[in-house]
Every structure is written in C-alpha cells, then in structure tokens.
Design a protein around this motif. Sequence first.
Motif, PDB file in Angstrom:
ATOM      1  N   LYS A  40       0.812  -1.215   0.000  1.00 26.34           N
ATOM      2  CA  LYS A  40       0.000   0.000   0.000  1.00 26.34           C
ATOM      3  C   LYS A  40       0.848   1.268   0.000  1.00 26.34           C
ATOM      4  N   ARG A  41       2.148   1.140   0.283  1.00 28.26           N
ATOM      5  CA  ARG A  41       3.012   2.320   0.334  1.00 28.26           C
ATOM      6  C   ARG A  41       3.975   2.414  -0.850  1.00 28.26           C
ATOM      7  N   LEU A  42       4.445   1.289  -1.350  1.00 25.00           N
ATOM      8  CA  LEU A  42       5.536   1.266  -2.312  1.00 25.00           C
ATOM      9  C   LEU A  42       5.055   0.761  -3.667  1.00 25.00           C
ATOM     10  N   SER A  43       5.398   1.505  -4.724  1.00 29.89           N
ATOM     11  CA  SER A  43       5.037   1.102  -6.086  1.00 29.89           C
ATOM     12  C   SER A  43       6.166   1.500  -7.033  1.00 29.89           C
ATOM     13  N   THR A  44       6.184   0.860  -8.188  1.00 30.04           N
ATOM     14  CA  THR A  44       7.251   1.111  -9.151  1.00 30.04           C
ATOM     15  C   THR A  44       6.724   0.935 -10.562  1.00 30.04           C
ATOM     16  N   VAL A  45       7.377   1.592 -11.509  1.00 30.42           N
ATOM     17  CA  VAL A  45       7.081   1.391 -12.926  1.00 30.42           C
ATOM     18  C   VAL A  45       8.404   1.161 -13.646  1.00 30.42           C
ATOM     19  N   ILE A  46       8.433   0.125 -14.461  1.00 34.93           N
ATOM     20  CA  ILE A  46       9.613  -0.234 -15.246  1.00 34.93           C
ATOM     21  C   ILE A  46       9.306   0.046 -16.710  1.00 34.93           C
ATOM     22  N   LEU A  47      10.176   0.778 -17.386  1.00 36.23           N
ATOM     23  CA  LEU A  47       9.972   1.187 -18.766  1.00 36.23           C
ATOM     24  C   LEU A  47      11.164   0.738 -19.607  1.00 36.23           C
ATOM     25  N   GLY A  48      10.896   0.034 -20.683  1.00 36.79           N
ATOM     26  CA  GLY A  48      11.954  -0.438 -21.560  1.00 36.79           C
ATOM     27  C   GLY A  48      11.686  -0.058 -23.007  1.00 36.79           C
ATOM     28  N   HIS A  49      12.758   0.149 -23.769  1.00 33.68           N
ATOM     29  CA  HIS A  49      12.606   0.573 -25.165  1.00 33.68           C
ATOM     30  C   HIS A  49      13.726  -0.015 -26.013  1.00 33.68           C
ATOM     31  N   PHE A  50      13.357  -0.448 -27.211  1.00 36.72           N
ATOM     32  CA  PHE A  50      14.319  -0.882 -28.225  1.00 36.72           C
ATOM     33  C   PHE A  50      13.844  -0.363 -29.572  1.00 36.72           C
ATOM     34  N   SER A  51      14.759   0.180 -30.370  1.00 38.21           N
ATOM     35  CA  SER A  51      14.405   0.609 -31.719  1.00 38.21           C
ATOM     36  C   SER A  51      15.614   0.465 -32.622  1.00 38.21           C
ATOM     37  N   THR A  52      15.339   0.222 -33.888  1.00 38.64           N
ATOM     38  CA  THR A  52      16.407   0.112 -34.865  1.00 38.64           C
ATOM     39  C   THR A  52      15.902   0.545 -36.229  1.00 38.64           C
ATOM     40  N   ASP A  53      16.797   1.144 -36.997  1.00 39.05           N
ATOM     41  CA  ASP A  53      16.538   1.504 -38.389  1.00 39.05           C
ATOM     42  C   ASP A  53      17.692   0.922 -39.193  1.00 39.05           C
ATOM     43  N   PRO A  54      17.580  -0.335 -39.631  1.00 40.27           N
ATOM     44  CA  PRO A  54      18.740  -1.039 -40.184  1.00 40.27           C
ATOM     45  C   PRO A  54      19.021  -0.776 -41.655  1.00 40.27           C
ATOM     46  N   ALA A  55      18.048  -0.209 -42.396  1.00 33.62           N
ATOM     47  CA  ALA A  55      18.190  -0.106 -43.850  1.00 33.62           C
ATOM     48  C   ALA A  55      18.863   1.202 -44.255  1.00 33.62           C
TER      49      ALA A  55
END
Length: 740
Positions: free
Chosen positions: A265-280
């Motif tokens: 009830k007191r502690l919370s978290t958010v995890i955010l991840g990202h991957f991107s590529t422009d290979p051409a």
Amino acid sequence: MNSLRRLFLLFIILLTSTITIAQTVNGVVRVRKPGGGVEPMPHASVYWLEGRLLLESNEKGEFSFDRKRSDTVSLIATFVGHTRDTIILTRLENRAEFTITEGAELQAARVVTRVQGNFISKTTPVKTEVISAAGLCKMACCNLAESFENSASVTVGYSDAITGARQIRLLGLSGIYTQMLDENRPIMRGIAAPFGLSYVPGQWLESIQIAKGPSSVVNSVEAITGQINLEHRKPTTEEPLFINLFLSNSLRSEANIASSLQLNKRLSTVILGHFSTDPAKHDGNHDGFRDEPQSLQFNLSNRWLYMADNGVQIRFGFKALTDDRLAGEKDFRRDSPRDLSVWGSRIKNEGVNGYFKVGFPLSSDNSKNIAAVIDYSYHKLESFFGMKDYYAEQNSIFANLIFQNELSEKHKYILGVSAHTDSFEEDFRDRLLNNQFFPGRDESVVGAYGEYTYTNGEKISLVAGLRADYNNIHKWLIAPRINLKYAFDEKLVFRALAGRGFRSANIFPDNMGILSTGRLIERWDKLDIEDAFTYGANITGYFPLGVDDASLSFDYFRTDFNKQIIVDQEYDLNKISIYNLDGRSFTNTYQVDFNIEPFKRFTVLATLRYTDAKVDLKGQGLVEKPLTGRYKGVLNLQYATRMNIWTFDFTAQLNGPARLPYFYHEGGYSPKYVMLYAQITKKFKDLDIYVGGENLTNYRQKHAILNAENPFSTGFNPTVVWGPLMGFKVYAGLRFTIFK
C-alpha cells in the motif's frame, strides 16, 4: 414400500442435480451515460466470486455461464474507470442485469478524447496546450519528436541531412530556447540536447504540457519561449503490463514495454523499456547519402514511489540509454577507413540519469509543505563527421529546495533555493584543415526565488515571481516573471504574461549540423549569455456549437533578445562565423486555434500560426531569420465509433515558405508544401491494433545536401533543411495492455 420411497427420493435428487448442473445464468451489463441514457457495455468484466470465474461481456454487453451449484451466486460487474455493480442470485434466479456508471475520472478523460487528445487547459494562468495519452496514440508517436504533428504551436524538423537529429521550434525559435522538463526536473541540456527528443518514447508518456512563454521561476531561468513538461506513466496506474510494437515499410522497428507494480500500500514502481532500430540504407533522393542514419537504440527507466501514512512522499528513479548511428554515403561502413575515399559519420551517445524527490507535509491538510529535488545526469558523445572529430562528456547536478505555503484559498506563495552545476569536456579536431580546440567549461549557478499566487475562484489567477541567480561566468542574472488569467465569464478567458530568461550557449550541441559541413569552424571567445524578454497575450472563447462547447483561441507572443549568440553561415562562405549579436533580434508569433465536435464522437481541430522573425547579421543588417517558416496550418479530424471500438484519424499540415541562405538560393524562399497523415485503430478488450501512413503525398526536399558529389570540399553543406527528408511511409503496430 420403504424401498420404493427411497428409490423415488433418490430419483428426485438425481433429477434436481441434473437440472442444477444444466442451469445457465444469462446476463447483460449496461452503462449509464452522464446525460442519463443507458447503453450496452461491451468488454465489461464480470466476476463470479464462488466459482472463481472471470467473464467478459460481448459487443452487446451480454454474457452467460453455467452455474454448478444450486446455492447463491455472487456477481460483480465492472469496467476500467467505472463504478462497480453487485448482484446476488438465489438458487431459483438465472438472470442478472447490471448498470454501471462512469466515474468522475473517466468523464474528465472523455473531455480530452473529444478534442482528440489535444486541448487547452482552462485552469492554468499560462496558456497551456495538453497532449494527453489519447493524443499520443493518434499517430505512431514513436518518440517525443514525433508527438507534435497535431500541434501548430510546436514545429519539428531535421537540424541537418546527416545526423538524423530532430529539433523543435516554439514561438518561431529553435528548441534550445524552450526548457524541457521531466515531471518538473530540467532535462535535455547541453550535450544531451541534440538527440534528446529521440530518447523519450511516446508510449512511455502519460501527457505533455506545452506552456508558452517563460512561465514559472521555480525551475531555473532557462525558459525563454516556453516550457514543455513530460508526465511519464505512473507507478500507481492499474496496468501491470503494457507492450507496444511498431514496424514501418522502411524496416524501422520498435518495441516498448511498461509495467506498473504496487508492491504494497506504500511502495510502487514502474519499469519502462525501449528498443528501436533503423537497419536499412535509405536514399530516396539518389544523392548517394543516407536520408536517415542507420541506428540502434536501447533505453531503460525505473521509477519508484513511496507514500507514507503521515503524507511523506518519496520519488526516485534512474534512466540509462545507448544509441549508435551510422550516417553518410551509402558505401560507408563501420569498418571503412577514415580517409578521403568515402564520407561517413558515426555518432555514439551514452547517458545515465538518477533523481531523488521527497515531499514533507507541514500541516494536516498539506497546505504547507516542503520538498527537495536532487538530479544527476551523465552524458557522453563520441562522433566523427568526415574528417572532423567531436568528443564531449557532461556531468550535471541539479538541486532544488522548495517551501510552499497556502495561506488561504486565495493566497499562496513559494520560496526556494536551487543550484545547477555543469562540467563540459569537449574536444574538436578537423583533420583536413588542421584545426583543433577544446571549448569545454565548468559552469555553476546558485539562486533564490519567490513566487506569489492569487486565485479568486475561476475568475482571476495571478502568478508573480522573481529569481536572482549568481553564475560563476556571467555573474548576476535577475529574472522577473508574471502571468495573469482573467475570466470575463465561464465562456471567455483572457491570459497575459511577461518574463525574462537566460541560457548559456553550447555551440556544437546547439548546432550539430555545422560539424558535417566542409567549412572551417571559427574559434570563439568571450561569448555572452543569451538574454531575452518574452511577452504575450491569449484570449479563448467557448460557445455552444456542436455536441459540446466549441472553442476559439487567439495568441500573440513576442520575444526580444538583449543578447544572443549568432552562428552565421552567410557572412563568410569559407567558414562558420560565431559572434555576439550586434543589433536586434526578435520574433512575433500570431496563432488561432479552433476546436469543435460537430456530432457525437467526431472532432475537428484547426490551427494556423504566422511567424515574423528577424535578426541583424553581419554584412546584411536586419533580415528574416533563415529557415524559419512564415506560417503553418494544421487540420486534424477524428471519428470514433461507440466505446472507441474503431478510431479514424486524419491530419493535414500546410507548411509555409522560409527564407533560404543566399549561398543556397539568393533571395529565394522554400516552397509551400502539404503533409498528410492518417491512422486507423481497432480496439479489442486488451489489445489495440493500428495501421497508418505518414507523408502520404510522398513530398520530400530536393538537394538537401549541397555539393553532395564533393563531400570533402568547402561547399559541402547538409544544414539547409526546410522540408521532409523521407518520403511516403506506412506502418502497423499494436498496443497490448493488461489491467488489474
């Protein structure tokens, strides 16, 4: 006889059990709208408590299941953002009819949706345009740079035709004069600025607030044309899993993930991840150069929130990123030699950020409180551009201590002290022209500020603030600011503001494109701090037209520079001239915005902006600022079926002419051009699938690179960019969300 009686009773029990097992419960979930009407609710959740079964209503709001016992059945129906309804069925009842209603939170969100996720806040003293989560889903919004296509206030374009760096313009001026904030912490400063817009995935954000003008004094003196504040997904949201996948016809691909977890009830978290590529390798204009760099990016963020029973709140988190870009001629590879045979560029960015925020209530109603913010950032940039090398490293610490006291409903004040320190290490080397220097510096600022707010209901808001900062290089900086909002009535609101802002120039990060030119870069010395006043006014009217009130808004803003750093490519064609402004530099911006919902779930947003920007340049006098568009218009249409099962978005942009440097086209202007965007989204229970297209007219700037056939010559120049570099693009993606 007794045996016959026992046999009869056994038959009755078996028959009853068979009937009981075969019993089917049918039901329907309906939703009561704010206007009083009742509609079926598709995709509502129905819980059978005793059977530990979770059901989902169909498109008509209907559901059914087989009850396995003859005792009572407890059912709960709900939908995200709505109230719950509970029904208990006895052993003889097999029909359940639920009616749920929209909660206040959802009704507020519905207002946002009606203006397509872009709306003007009615409550803020400063005119603030809000792009909500719904607005960020209107297009692919792969990153922050692509989140402003529906806004005429903000223009986004390429800074040059090599690096892929994107820059914004607000009030007709480069984004370096706009302060970027992450939940009111300054970000994208110095070396992190050129590519910073690409390092904030749009699907990480909950909303974006665009405030024109200097605004508040709380977050330093660096806001000149405005502040853009980013609100990320919160640890407390009811979304333990969110996934966004994206793929375009250019093979650009992207994946985002977010997970909000309430550990207790007191502690919370958010995890955010990202991957991107422009290979051409893209070369649509056939000049032999990549239109955009090949890139690979990873991004990770973790945010925490602790809320104590006594009201103390602690927020902390970190963010780390790595980005690798390969640009230049198509034949250039990572293992190509650094010689005059082929022109290439490689840009590697690495960064980490950590912050800690704590707030203490000093009264039971939190009218008096104190808060502290500490933020640390490290960023490293390793790059080369043909025969030029540029290495930069930055360490920055920001600290802010804030005391707030609400004396009454009408009177509130804020007092605070803050400190900012930046250590820049830079190494520039031109191997071809034998030019090397080290422009790094150590700069620190310590200051105090006060801000008073007077509020009289919805009628009047007045915010007056003053900062006094001491800079170890530029000495005392005094920044007064004032914002006024006056409502003639609930349908007509007037706003006005005036304020002063300062910023220290970072020549290479602010003008990344000059590193790709073939010119000699002039050494500079004793550059002034940039100093400007911005003032303006806005009037917004609301009137009964369409389903809800339509709105019409008029803006006027002016920025006058007392001091400015000029990076001039027109004074001497053999070099980049860098000097302090000698004369005038100003920008006038006029804008009109119109919002209407002609019929239910169909919204129209139309905006038009005109810019008059002039500057004194050596040898030319007062001229139009180069590459600043005179006007921009945006028309956005959105239609959604009931419950947003289908959403259709269409955006058209009209981009006006900009003065071209005389070495590109003497006395010339860029042509007017139109950009078209479209997207269709289909909503399922936990899944949104979208397809769309950008630049549907396939318009692109020709000859974006001067002397592309001679990349090591003095005349090689990729910085005169006024239009799109990439042509027609189609894409598809999905957004998958699991709700609690």
